[in-house]
Design a protein around this motif. Structure first.
Motif, PDB file in Angstrom:
ATOM      1  N   THR A  23      45.413  43.409  43.474  1.00 51.08           N
ATOM      2  CA  THR A  23      45.158  42.070  43.995  1.00 51.08           C
ATOM      3  C   THR A  23      46.440  41.264  43.943  1.00 51.08           C
ATOM      4  O   THR A  23      47.286  41.454  43.069  1.00 51.08           O
ATOM      5  CB  THR A  23      44.072  41.349  43.175  1.00 51.08           C
ATOM      6  N   ARG A  53      38.015  38.224  53.889  1.00 52.44           N
ATOM      7  CA  ARG A  53      38.226  37.241  52.836  1.00 52.44           C
ATOM      8  C   ARG A  53      36.899  36.616  52.401  1.00 52.44           C
ATOM      9  O   ARG A  53      36.656  36.425  51.203  1.00 52.44           O
ATOM     10  CB  ARG A  53      39.205  36.168  53.315  1.00 52.44           C
ATOM     11  N   ASN A  55      34.071  37.910  52.334  1.00 50.83           N
ATOM     12  CA  ASN A  55      33.271  38.885  51.596  1.00 50.83           C
ATOM     13  C   ASN A  55      34.024  39.501  50.422  1.00 50.83           C
ATOM     14  O   ASN A  55      33.525  40.455  49.815  1.00 50.83           O
ATOM     15  CB  ASN A  55      32.810  39.989  52.549  1.00 50.83           C
ATOM     16  N   ASN A  56      35.197  38.964  50.112  1.00 51.62           N
ATOM     17  CA  ASN A  56      36.029  39.521  49.041  1.00 51.62           C
ATOM     18  C   ASN A  56      36.169  41.029  49.221  1.00 51.62           C
ATOM     19  O   ASN A  56      36.034  41.815  48.283  1.00 51.62           O
ATOM     20  CB  ASN A  56      35.446  39.206  47.665  1.00 51.62           C
ATOM     21  N   THR A  58      38.161  44.453  51.396  1.00 47.48           N
ATOM     22  CA  THR A  58      39.442  44.924  51.904  1.00 47.48           C
ATOM     23  C   THR A  58      39.199  45.770  53.147  1.00 47.48           C
ATOM     24  O   THR A  58      38.102  46.297  53.347  1.00 47.48           O
ATOM     25  CB  THR A  58      40.201  45.720  50.825  1.00 47.48           C
ATOM     26  N   ASN A 392      43.070  39.757  49.943  1.00 52.30           N
ATOM     27  CA  ASN A 392      43.433  39.431  48.566  1.00 52.30           C
ATOM     28  C   ASN A 392      43.345  40.624  47.631  1.00 52.30           C
ATOM     29  O   ASN A 392      43.524  40.481  46.425  1.00 52.30           O
ATOM     30  CB  ASN A 392      42.578  38.274  48.039  1.00 52.30           C
ATOM     31  N   ARG A 393      43.060  41.808  48.181  1.00 56.84           N
ATOM     32  CA  ARG A 393      43.134  43.016  47.368  1.00 56.84           C
ATOM     33  C   ARG A 393      43.304  44.222  48.276  1.00 56.84           C
ATOM     34  O   ARG A 393      43.113  44.129  49.491  1.00 56.84           O
ATOM     35  CB  ARG A 393      41.906  43.177  46.468  1.00 56.84           C
TER      36      ARG A 393
END
Length: 398
Positions: A23, A53, A55-56, A58, A392-393
């Protein structure tokens, strides 16, 4: 002999880096374009990155391709703008495609000279691909599709009892081909394999001969220093039997091919593909030919994908898993059928896979002229400058 404490700490750090999603905070970036076809392509990627983003999650672009014949310089401009956007997002990308393509195939990034078997010539698209190569945080490369794509094009009776002749109807790239790609800066290959060849009967054993061929291809990639996403290059149907009049086409989710059949395939194939070169497993290339359509098809695919993830994790496999979306799965339409991320993975190592082609329907056929494509961009009319939301990851790592 056990390593001393500092060395042991370094070993643990490296193992953690491989197994834990990376991350990093990255600000939004703006990418500007010069015409509406470019803007449409970048706006599509902005839609995909925003979904990730929210849904957090990748992502991964498993295919991107554009032609090098008619209007080539204008399509190249679209590709440059699109890759600028992908750089801003931090997306891993494998371009379509390298391999033993005929000389007149307009989307070959790398191909052999004349009728040779070694991939050793760069096509016009390679300049863009190489300018936007792997960087800190994301991997870039190309597709290798000869292990799956050829047979049904040349062998009308293709099926599990008629899988084609290796070296004639299909093949895998030579060691020299992998070395050539590595020398051009390629770091990641998405290697296509075929379900019917590897598992001739659903729920049956794997073909030892085909597994041996795939493992040899993985060894060649690893020897050249390349990393691999193993891509089950199918669409949700399964050709059972062979011959022009004896083939039975099964669709995933039907009584003859329940969703658990795909999970069973991966339960067997994941351990068979335990090469250190393989950093990711692509569950199914484009799940478009299922036993249900529309939203019912999307729900069917979500169930099948989750079952396959569960089956792979039950083997102890910790590699990244690439999960395509149900049609439409291109970046501009991503989220229509899947408003939310749906896969539950205890390791949090799933990447959602989309395929990007720049023509109006995202098919990659490029039937229209570029001017026709420009006239088609009417509503919604994309802004020439787009805000891109970085991931973000990351789960596909060096």
């Amino acid at each position: 002999m056990l390593p001393k404490a500092p060395a042991m700490a370094m070993v643990l750090l490296l193992v953690t880096a491989l197994l834990v999603p990376v991350t990093w905070p990255r600000p939004e970036q703006t990418v500007c374009t010069t015409d509406l076809v470019q803007a449409r392509a970048v706006a599509g990627l902005a839609n995909f990155s925003a979904w990730l983003r929210r849904n957090n999650a990748t992502g991964f672009i498993g295919e991107i391709g554009w032609p090098a014949d008619r209007d080539a310089h204008r399509w190249t401009g679209v590709a440059e703008a699109w890759y600028d956007a992908a750089d801003a997002v931090g997306l891993p990308v494998t371009a379509w495609a390298a391999g033993t393509w005929p000389a007149n195939y307009p989307m070959a990034v790398y191909r052999p000279v004349a009728h040779g078997m070694d991939v050793d010539v760069a096509g016009p698209q390679a300049k863009v691909v190489e300018r936007h190569g792997s960087a800190a945080g994301y991997l870039r490369g190309v597709n290798l599709a000869a292990g799956s794509f050829a047979t049904s094009e040349v062998n009308g009776g293709f099926g599990s009892a008629n899988p084609g002749r290796y070296g004639h109807d299909y093949t895998y790239e030579t060691p020299q081909s992998y070395e050539f790609l590595a020398g051009r800066g390629v770091r990641l290959v998405r290697l296509a394999v075929n379900w019917e060849r590897l598992q001739p009967v659903p729920f049956g054993p794997l073909s030892s001969a085909e597994v041996t061929r795939v493992r040899a291809a993985l060894d060649h990639a690893g020897a050249a220093g390349l990393l691999v996403v193993l891509d089950l290059h199918g669409y949700g149907d399964f050709a059972l039997g062979g011959g022009q009049h004896r083939q039975t086409l099964l669709r995933l989710g039907s009584p003859g091919l329940p969703t658990t059949a795909l999970a069973d395939f991966w339960r067997r194939m994941a351990p068979a593909a335990d090469s250190p070169a393989v950093i990711g497993l692509g569950l199914l290339n484009e799940p478009t030919r299922l036993a249900a359509d529309g939203r019912a098809g999307a729900r069917l695919w979500e169930r099948a994908a989750q079952q396959s993830v569960d089956a792979i994790r039950a083997t102890g496999d910790r590699r990244a898993l690439l999960v395509s979306g149900y049609v439409p799965m291109g970046p501009p339409s991503w989220g229509l059928m899947h408003p939310r991320a749906w896969v539950q993975d205890p390791l949090h190592r799933v990447a959602y896979e989309s395929h990007a082609y720049f023509d109006h329907d995202g098919s990659g056929h490029y039937w229209r002229t570029y001017d026709d494509e420009l006239r088609d961009v009417t509503w919604p009319r994309p802004a020439l400058c787009q805000q891109l939301t970085p991931m973000n990851r990351q789960v596909l790592q060096w």
